[in-house]
Structures are given as C-alpha cells and as structure tokens.
Design a protein around this motif. Structure first.
Motif, PDB file in Angstrom:
ATOM      1  N   TRP A 417      37.493  39.135  54.903  1.00 17.52           N
ATOM      2  CA  TRP A 417      36.283  39.651  55.538  1.00 17.52           C
ATOM      3  C   TRP A 417      35.877  40.953  54.860  1.00 17.52           C
ATOM      4  CZ3 TRP A 417      34.904  44.286  57.516  1.00 17.52           C
ATOM      5  CH2 TRP A 417      33.672  44.345  58.205  1.00 17.52           C
ATOM      6  N   ALA A 418      34.566  41.161  54.712  1.00 15.87           N
ATOM      7  CA  ALA A 418      34.035  42.426  54.173  1.00 15.87           C
ATOM      8  C   ALA A 418      32.619  42.599  54.705  1.00 15.87           C
ATOM      9  CB  ALA A 418      34.048  42.405  52.647  1.00 15.87           C
ATOM     10  N   PRO A 419      32.042  43.771  54.557  1.00 18.55           N
ATOM     11  CA  PRO A 419      30.688  43.986  55.068  1.00 18.55           C
ATOM     12  C   PRO A 419      29.630  43.106  54.421  1.00 18.55           C
ATOM     13  CG  PRO A 419      31.793  46.085  54.696  1.00 18.55           C
ATOM     14  CD  PRO A 419      32.662  45.033  54.100  1.00 18.55           C
ATOM     15  N   ASP A 420      29.856  42.653  53.185  1.00 23.20           N
ATOM     16  CA  ASP A 420      28.875  41.783  52.532  1.00 23.20           C
ATOM     17  C   ASP A 420      29.597  40.707  51.748  1.00 23.20           C
ATOM     18  OD1 ASP A 420      29.260  42.688  49.636  1.00 23.20           O
ATOM     19  OD2 ASP A 420      28.741  44.590  50.595  1.00 23.20           O
ATOM     20  N   ARG A 421      28.834  39.710  51.271  1.00 27.41           N
ATOM     21  CA  ARG A 421      29.410  38.525  50.619  1.00 27.41           C
ATOM     22  C   ARG A 421      30.114  38.883  49.312  1.00 27.41           C
ATOM     23  NH1 ARG A 421      27.892  34.167  47.117  1.00 27.41           N
ATOM     24  NH2 ARG A 421      28.823  32.210  47.832  1.00 27.41           N
ATOM     25  N   THR A 422      29.504  39.734  48.501  1.00 26.51           N
ATOM     26  CA  THR A 422      30.101  40.096  47.218  1.00 26.51           C
ATOM     27  C   THR A 422      31.463  40.735  47.405  1.00 26.51           C
ATOM     28  OG1 THR A 422      27.918  40.387  46.209  1.00 26.51           O
ATOM     29  CG2 THR A 422      29.782  41.450  45.119  1.00 26.51           C
ATOM     30  N   ALA A 423      31.551  41.656  48.364  1.00 25.97           N
ATOM     31  CA  ALA A 423      32.820  42.326  48.626  1.00 25.97           C
ATOM     32  C   ALA A 423      33.850  41.359  49.209  1.00 25.97           C
ATOM     33  CB  ALA A 423      32.606  43.504  49.576  1.00 25.97           C
ATOM     34  N   ALA A 424      33.403  40.411  50.026  1.00 27.88           N
ATOM     35  CA  ALA A 424      34.328  39.434  50.608  1.00 27.88           C
ATOM     36  C   ALA A 424      34.928  38.551  49.523  1.00 27.88           C
ATOM     37  CB  ALA A 424      33.608  38.591  51.657  1.00 27.88           C
ATOM     38  N   ILE A 425      34.101  38.112  48.557  1.00 33.77           N
ATOM     39  CA  ILE A 425      34.604  37.285  47.457  1.00 33.77           C
ATOM     40  C   ILE A 425      35.612  38.076  46.630  1.00 33.77           C
ATOM     41  CG2 ILE A 425      33.949  36.177  45.278  1.00 33.77           C
ATOM     42  CD1 ILE A 425      31.364  35.285  46.608  1.00 33.77           C
ATOM     43  N   ALA A 426      35.318  39.338  46.360  1.00 34.06           N
ATOM     44  CA  ALA A 426      36.239  40.167  45.583  1.00 34.06           C
ATOM     45  C   ALA A 426      37.573  40.325  46.307  1.00 34.06           C
ATOM     46  CB  ALA A 426      35.612  41.531  45.313  1.00 34.06           C
ATOM     47  N   ARG A 427      37.526  40.529  47.622  1.00 32.00           N
ATOM     48  CA  ARG A 427      38.766  40.658  48.388  1.00 32.00           C
ATOM     49  C   ARG A 427      39.567  39.351  48.373  1.00 32.00           C
ATOM     50  NH1 ARG A 427      37.401  44.130  53.925  1.00 32.00           N
ATOM     51  NH2 ARG A 427      37.501  46.199  52.921  1.00 32.00           N
ATOM     52  N   LEU A 428      38.875  38.241  48.504  1.00 31.67           N
ATOM     53  CA  LEU A 428      39.565  36.957  48.483  1.00 31.67           C
ATOM     54  C   LEU A 428      40.221  36.721  47.127  1.00 31.67           C
ATOM     55  CD1 LEU A 428      40.331  34.277  49.786  1.00 31.67           C
ATOM     56  CD2 LEU A 428      38.106  33.367  49.077  1.00 31.67           C
ATOM     57  N   ASP A 429      39.512  37.034  46.052  1.00 33.68           N
ATOM     58  CA  ASP A 429      40.069  36.849  44.715  1.00 33.68           C
ATOM     59  C   ASP A 429      41.331  37.679  44.536  1.00 33.68           C
ATOM     60  OD1 ASP A 429      39.899  35.934  41.888  1.00 33.68           O
ATOM     61  OD2 ASP A 429      39.605  38.070  41.518  1.00 33.68           O
ATOM     62  N   ARG A 430      41.313  38.922  44.997  1.00 29.97           N
ATOM     63  CA  ARG A 430      42.489  39.778  44.874  1.00 29.97           C
ATOM     64  C   ARG A 430      43.644  39.234  45.706  1.00 29.97           C
ATOM     65  NH1 ARG A 430      44.052  41.810  40.963  1.00 29.97           N
ATOM     66  NH2 ARG A 430      46.044  40.927  41.554  1.00 29.97           N
ATOM     67  N   ALA A 431      43.331  38.723  46.889  1.00 32.67           N
ATOM     68  CA  ALA A 431      44.376  38.167  47.753  1.00 32.67           C
ATOM     69  C   ALA A 431      45.013  36.934  47.112  1.00 32.67           C
ATOM     70  CB  ALA A 431      43.791  37.811  49.119  1.00 32.67           C
ATOM     71  N   LEU A 432      44.217  36.092  46.481  1.00 33.51           N
ATOM     72  CA  LEU A 432      44.755  34.905  45.814  1.00 33.51           C
ATOM     73  C   LEU A 432      45.637  35.308  44.634  1.00 33.51           C
ATOM     74  CD1 LEU A 432      41.555  32.656  45.866  1.00 33.51           C
ATOM     75  CD2 LEU A 432      43.615  32.352  47.254  1.00 33.51           C
TER      76      LEU A 432
END
Length: 696
Positions: A417-432
């Motif tokens: 989860w993040a305030p916007d879509r771009t940040a959420a994708i970046a967080r997911l990529d780092r988590a993976l």
C-alpha cells in the motif's frame, strides 16, 4: 499448539468495525488450508474466537495447523478424501464444538450441498444462503437471472444441458472469437478461447474434461470474446436485513490462462462516475438473490470503452485478492463475515466507504515461468518474507515445508500500500526482491519483470497482456558470478571437511599449481566446469575456458555468504540438499545440480552415442502429477507434435507430445502417478527418418 508470529501493517485508513464485539461464536472451524486459512485465523485470534484447523496427511506440519488452537485430521492428501469431504469436516466441527464454519475460498466455499449440510447439522455456514449459492454458482443461471435486474451481460448462448453438437451449432450465431466457459466453478479452469470454427470440437472436449474434474459438472456455455478486455470486480458486503454496500473495485486484468497474477485497487481505468455505476450494478446483483456476507461481482470491461461493462459472474465467497480492498478501505472483510454470520446488522453505510491510496498484490506460485509455468514441487530449505512500511504478506510458508502436487501451487501473496499507484508498485517490487524462497522454484523473478513492463506501469492493462509480454522477458540465468560463488561454496565445504592440511583442495603442487575442478549443472542438461586455486577466502577462479580471476568467499551468517569475484561483490542466501545447490540474490533463485562422478560419466557416454542432428526419443514428464489421458497405444505410428499423454498437477493440465515421427511405446496409463522427468513414452523413429536427420 504454539502460535507463529503473523505481523500485519496497520491499515492506512480508519478501520471500521475493528472495536471488539461480542458474537455468538466461541469456536470457528476453518475448512480450508494454506495462506487463506492462516489469514482467517488471524482475525479469529484478534476477536478472541477459538480456531480449529482441518488438515490432510500432506498438511500435517502445515502453517495453518500450527496457527490454530486445535486441529483435526480429515483424511489423505487427495482433496476428494479430505478438504472436499463434507462428512469429515462436519465430524471435525462436531468433535471440537465449533458453532460455525468458515470455508475460505476454493474447495467447498461455493458448494450449496455443503452449506445445506451445515444448516442441517445446526452449524452456521459463514457465507451466503443456499439459494444465493444455487443461483450465482451456476454461470448460466446467474447471467439470465441478473439480466432481469438491469445488470448488463455479455452476448452469448447460456442454456443448461447443451450438448457439444448444440454448442457447435449455436457458435455461428455467437460469432468468433468466442470463449467456452464451465457453468460451475471458477478460477479460469475449463475456459477455452476458440478463434475459429475448426478448433471448437476439440476445445469442447478439453473444457468438459477439466470442468468435470474440477467441479464435478461438465456443463458448458459460450460467450462472445470481448476484444482487449479488462477484468474488474466489485467487492460487496450485505447483512441479513437488506443492507448492501460496495467497497470499490479491483483491477484484475493481469492474468495468465484466466488465473489472476497481479491485482490492485482501485482500478486505474475507471473514472468516478463509472465507479459509481459499476458499484450500483454490483449491489443490484447482490440484492437480486438476497445476498448476505462478503461477495464479489465480476465484470468484463472493454479497454477502449470503459463506460461499457458486462456481468461475468458473482463469486459468493472471499476472494484471493481481498487484501487490496482491505488496505484501501480499512475494512477487515473476514471480521465482517463473522459479524454478519452471527446476525449483526451492517454497521457501514455507503457514504462511510472512502478509497484511500493505492494497493497492489502479487501472487507467489510454486511454478517455473520459463517452462510454461509448470507447477513445481520441493522442500522449503530457506525462507525470508518481506517486511516494511505498507507491506503485508499472507503466507502459508514455513522452513522445511514440503510443497507437493496435490493442491493449488499458490504459496503466498505480497501486498503493498502507498499513497499513489507509482509508489505502491515500487514498494511491491522491493518487497518481491526481499522475498527469499530456496528449494522450490517460484515466480518471484517473473513478477518483478512484469511490474517493470511499461504498459503495467502506465495502467494500460488487459487480460492478454501477459501472453504478449512473456516472450520478450529476459530472465536471469546463472552468470559467471553465480557459478564462481557456487564453486567457492563447494570448495569451502571440501576445505572444512578436510581432516589434514594434505587433504585440502588448495591445488598446491611443486611447479605449476593444479586447480580443483567442479562440475555444475545449470539446467537443460548443460554442465559448466569451474576451476579454483587456493583457499576460499582468497582464490583464483576460472569459469569455463576463461582466464582465472580473483575471488573470495566470506560467511556472514548461517546460510548467508558474501562473494567477491572479478571486482563484483554480491551477497547470496545459500542452501544445499539432495545434490543441489540453491543460491538466492535480489529476488532471484538459482538452482545448480552437483552431479556425481557416475552421473557425469553417464551423460558423457550418452552424448557420445547420440547421432548428430537427431532428437532424443524419450518423452519425460516436465512435472510431477497424475496421468489423466493417454490417447495413443503402444506400437502406434505417431507424427511430430501429436499428443501422447496428458498430465495433471496442481489443478493444471499439460500435454506431452511426440518429439518426432515414429513408433511409440507408452509406459504409463490413466490414473498413474508420475515423477518429475520420469519417462512416460519413447518414440522410435523410422530408419529412413533417422538417416535423413543425421545427414549434413
């Protein structure tokens, strides 16, 4: 049983309905397994409700069993004898004094006979009524039903009991391309895309077989295939008193073989006005069957006309992708399932629902994307799940857990989860990238590659996007650094095992030193030789025929090393078992075979005896599973590409075909269990064919 840590982030918005309440339930049985059983038990524990797990023989040591307050064995590994065994589950509920049963998703979650059996036994089924299950569980009936309540449906032919001949005749009116769909079940199983009339007959045979196997019902119907479709679904909640609300939509267009891979909320496609309209349509569908509990109404939306949406089906259960809705709304859906099932009125109005930020989820599967996503089995040798701000992991994984072929290959879900879509994708990529699983091949690298695709980042999605992008994705293979690291690890193990200095493989000789040589299998039968001179902490390493380069190995912790080679430093997670070496780095796992001397000699002799230009006659199973069809007999003459056998594992079918024309000998039959790489057939080519193939 001891509870395992199960950290979850605090939802980013107000958590409606999270204050403790008194319900009629003191004990709830979870009639499921894997990550969804663990997720349900999390909410049960938070509410102070005793949880009961059920398990098959294959799941005796599973994570959901360890999380539960009590656990009951319900049968052998086969789902029909355990998780689909209604009598065994009801008996477990009776033995543990469970007042209610939560079915999770899959298995019996949409089975009206199970819901009725619960009612007959005086046990609360945490789900909708038997009538809602009956109407919405049949895709033909549900489409015709909701159309009468103003919900738009896709053009097609949907009548019960249609034979193959009737469907073929009706197909001309539906038009091509079209989609064959089973009336029962979901998850994309049994669905077949047909581009032209000549493909329809064979596709119907396959669809009926899969539907009968997966759902016990081979009823089929046809739909017009919508060009560049997007799959958008709406989460609804309804109580027993007529209140129905929706919690926004989820974008589920990133699919492979009709199975969702990455989901997000909200959809980047819909504008506010369309969001209101599609939400109202979903609520109308739920009201049409007096729905209660949590459910999902699925729509197909044309990418080039987002204002037009069509009802596909209603899933009368919790969805795999429900966490993204929870993270953008702050609503615990399992909590509200429990409250509604206990008779509590819905304490939320539509005006209470506000979508805050963006959430995106990736499904982690035990599969090999480079081998057509075939399901993989194995043992979890090393595990590290990601943590951090805005990261949630729903998982069934444990170190030492054996992943077999009896169940769906999904292992976990990573949600950001993040305030916007771009940040959420970046967080997911780092988590993976931070997610480590060694010992079982997973799709983690593939998920990261998919997230980097420009259409994905731009939100330009459709259900065929994965099929278009897969061919040009560049997967990482064992490069020189990985091979050097593997050789240094084996070299280090030999140093540690040496009883005296004279047994150490240092390579020291009077005159020119001799390297220790290590054979590493890199897949596809390929073997690379790596030479190492000196001690592991400061060695010269030669990969293949290249000149030696400096390398060093340093242990950071148990199962973790730092390797410097040719001026590049990487940290690897490491595990070794059963003649294989597993290395993990930055979300990618490398699996290297350490062949014995006998295996090396056998491969060398086989290569020497093989005629140049000929194909291997053996046909091997690319995955462990069950033989479901053998359309040829021993002695039959076959042509290249002809299907010899069909293997099923983890709810997926794979056809094995003849590599060349010739005479076939089959060594398996329907119902047989096969191992990974087991020979299932041999095709002996004609003498002339062999001679022609060997000619320059």
């Amino acid at each position: 049983m001891s509870a395992l840590p199960f950290p979850y982030p605090t939802p980013p918005s107000a958590c409606f309905g999270c204050d403790p309440v008194t319900t009629d339930f003191t004990t709830v049985l979870v009639a499921n397994r894997g990550e969804i059983a663990c997720r349900i038990m999390r909410t049960l524990r938070e509410r102070g409700i005793r949880s009961v797990a059920v398990y098959s023989d294959a799941d005796r040591g599973a994570r959901h069993v360890q999380l539960a307050d009590a656990a009951v064995r319900i049968g052998p590994a086969a789902p029909a004898s355990s998780y689909l065994n209604i009598d065994a589950i009801l008996d477990a509920a009776a033995r543990t004094d469970a007042e209610a049963i939560h079915p999770g998703y899959g298995f019996l979650s949409e089975n009206q006979a199970f819901a009725q059996a619960c009612a007959d036994a005086g046990i609360v089924f945490i789900g909708p009524s038997v009538n809602a299950l009956a109407v919405m569980g049949d895709k033909i009936r549900s489409k015709n039903h909701v159309a009468g309540f103003g919900v738009p449906i896709i053009p097609g032919i949907a009548r019960p009991g249609l034979s193959d001949e009737q469907l073929i005749e009706a197909a001309a009116e539906v038009g091509y391309p079209l989609l064959i769909k089973p009336s029962a079940g979901g998850g994309g199983k049994g669905m077949e895309v047909v581009e032209a009339a000549e493909q329809l007959a064979d596709a119907l045979v396959t669809a009926r077989r899969v539907a009968a196997s997966a759902f016990g019902d081979d009823t089929l119907f046809l739909e017009r295939l919508v060009a560049t479709p997007r799959h958008i679904e709406v989460q609804v909640l309804a109580d027993n008193y007529g209140a129905v609300i929706h919690l926004g939509e989820r974008e589920c267009s990133l699919q492979r073989r009709h199975q969702k891979v990455i989901e997000e909320a909200p959809s980047p496609l819909l504008d506010p006005a369309t969001r209101v309209r599609i939400g109202e349509a979903a609520c109308a569908a739920a009201r049409s069957v007096d729905y209660r509990g949590a459910g999902t109404v699925e729509f197909l939306v044309a990418a080039d006309a987002p204002g037009d949406f069509f009802f596909m089906e209603m899933n009368t259960r919790l969805q795999v992708e429900h966490p993204v809705t929870e993270l953008v709304t702050g609503v615990d859906l399992v909590d509200w399932q429990l409250r509604i099932a206990a008779g509590e009125p819905l304490g939320l109005a539509q005006s209470d629902i506000c979508l805050n930020g963006h959430a995106i989820e990736a499904r982690v599967y035990a599969e090999n994307p480079e081998r057509d996503f075939l399901p993989m089995t194995g043992t979890v040798l090393a595990l590290r799940e990601p943590v951090g701000e805005g990261i949630r992991v729903d998982s069934a994984l444990l170190p030492g857990l054996q992943i077999g072929g009896a169940y769906d290959p999904m292992l976990a879900k990573v949600v950001a989860w993040a305030p916007d879509r771009t940040a959420a994708i970046a967080r997911l990529d780092r988590a993976l990238a931070d997610f480590l699983v060694l010992g079982v091949h997973t799709n983690l690298e593939y998920l990261r590659l998919l997230l980097q695709e420009p259409p994905v980042r731009a939100g330009q999605l459709d259900t065929a996007l994965i099929e278009r992008t897969l061919p040009h994705l560049a997967f990482r293979h064992a490069d020189d650094h990985v091979l050097a690291a593997a050789a240094l690890l084996v070299h280090n193990a030999r140093f540690d095992a040496a009883i005296s200095v004279w047994q150490r493989p240092s390579g020291w000789r009077l005159g020119e030193h001799r390297p220790a040589r290590y054979q590493l299998g890199v897949g596809g039968g390929s073997v690379c030789t790596v030479g190492v001179w000196g001690e592991p902490g400061a060695a010269s390493v030669c990969v293949g025929e290249l000149s030696p380069r400096l390398g060093s190995l340093a242990t950071l912790a148990v199962g973790r090393v730092r390797v410097e080679f040719a001026g590049v430093t990487r940290v690897y997670d490491v595990a070794r078992a059963h003649g294989r070496l597993h290395l993990g780095h930055d979300g990618v796992a490398f699996d290297l075979l350490l062949p014995t001397r006998a295996e090396q000699l056998a491969e060398l002799l086989a290569e020497r005896d093989r005629v140049a230009g000929t194909l291997q006659p053996e046909v091997r199973s690319p995955m462990p599973g069950t033989v479901v069809a053998v359309p040829v007999s021993c002695g039959d003459r076959v042509v290249a590409g002809q299907t010899l056998a069909t293997i099923e594992a983890m709810k997926m079918e794979h056809k094995l075909v003849a590599p060349q024309a010739g005479t076939v000998m089959i060594s398996v039959g329907p119902g047989d269990l096969v191992r990974l790489d087991q020979i299932v057939a041999t095709v002996t080519p004609d003498t002339k064919t062999t001679r022609d193939q060997g000619d320059p």
